[in-house]
Scaffold this motif. Structure first.
Motif, PDB file in Angstrom:
ATOM      1  N   UNK A   1      10.163  23.258 -82.748  1.00  0.00           N
ATOM      2  CA  UNK A   1      10.416  23.807 -81.410  1.00  0.00           C
ATOM      3  C   UNK A   1      11.048  22.752 -80.509  1.00  0.00           C
ATOM      4  N   UNK A   2      10.523  21.547 -80.561  1.00  0.00           N
ATOM      5  CA  UNK A   2      11.078  20.456 -79.743  1.00  0.00           C
ATOM      6  C   UNK A   2      12.512  20.143 -80.159  1.00  0.00           C
ATOM      7  N   UNK A   3      12.802  20.142 -81.450  1.00  0.00           N
ATOM      8  CA  UNK A   3      14.172  19.896 -81.921  1.00  0.00           C
ATOM      9  C   UNK A   3      15.123  20.984 -81.430  1.00  0.00           C
ATOM     10  N   UNK A   4      14.663  22.239 -81.502  1.00  0.00           N
ATOM     11  CA  UNK A   4      15.502  23.343 -81.023  1.00  0.00           C
ATOM     12  C   UNK A   4      15.761  23.227 -79.520  1.00  0.00           C
ATOM     13  N   UNK A   5      14.732  22.902 -78.763  1.00  0.00           N
ATOM     14  CA  UNK A   5      14.923  22.734 -77.323  1.00  0.00           C
ATOM     15  C   UNK A   5      15.833  21.551 -77.020  1.00  0.00           C
ATOM     16  N   UNK A   6      15.730  20.507 -77.812  1.00  0.00           N
ATOM     17  CA  UNK A   6      16.590  19.343 -77.618  1.00  0.00           C
ATOM     18  C   UNK A   6      18.058  19.740 -77.804  1.00  0.00           C
TER      19      UNK A   6
ATOM     20  N   UNK B   1      23.271  21.135 -75.306  1.00  0.00           N
ATOM     21  CA  UNK B   1      24.342  22.116 -75.092  1.00  0.00           C
ATOM     22  C   UNK B   1      24.470  22.472 -73.612  1.00  0.00           C
ATOM     23  N   UNK B   2      23.352  22.644 -72.951  1.00  0.00           N
ATOM     24  CA  UNK B   2      23.379  22.974 -71.516  1.00  0.00           C
ATOM     25  C   UNK B   2      23.972  21.814 -70.722  1.00  0.00           C
TER      26      UNK B   2
END
Length: 78
Positions: free
Chosen positions: A20-25, A30-31
């Protein structure tokens, strides 16, 4: 039924948290890049708008100054 379900062990929870942390990173990265691109575009547009407004105010000031000078000359000569 219970045997087919996996239990949420500490290892699975840690793995889920890490993924989850990797995906949010990735999403944050990207943002950030998208936001930087938008800021650059907005700054360019504001610079163009500022230049247009400066030209308009310069033209307006020139017209007002010309009118004022003409009124003063007309008053003293006419």
């Amino acid at each position: 039924m219970e045997s087919s379900r996996q239990t949420w062990s500490d290892a699975r929870m840690d793995e889920f948290a890490q993924r989850t942390e990797e995906n949010f990173r990735e999403v944050r990265t990207e943002i950030r890049s998208e936001t930087q691109g938008l800021r650059t575009e907005m700054n360019e547009r504001f610079a163009l708008l500022e230049a247009k407004l400066d030209r308009r105010f310069d033209t307006l000031f020139g017209a007002l100054a010309t009118g004022f000078i003409a009124a003063v000359v007309q008053h003293f000569i006419g």
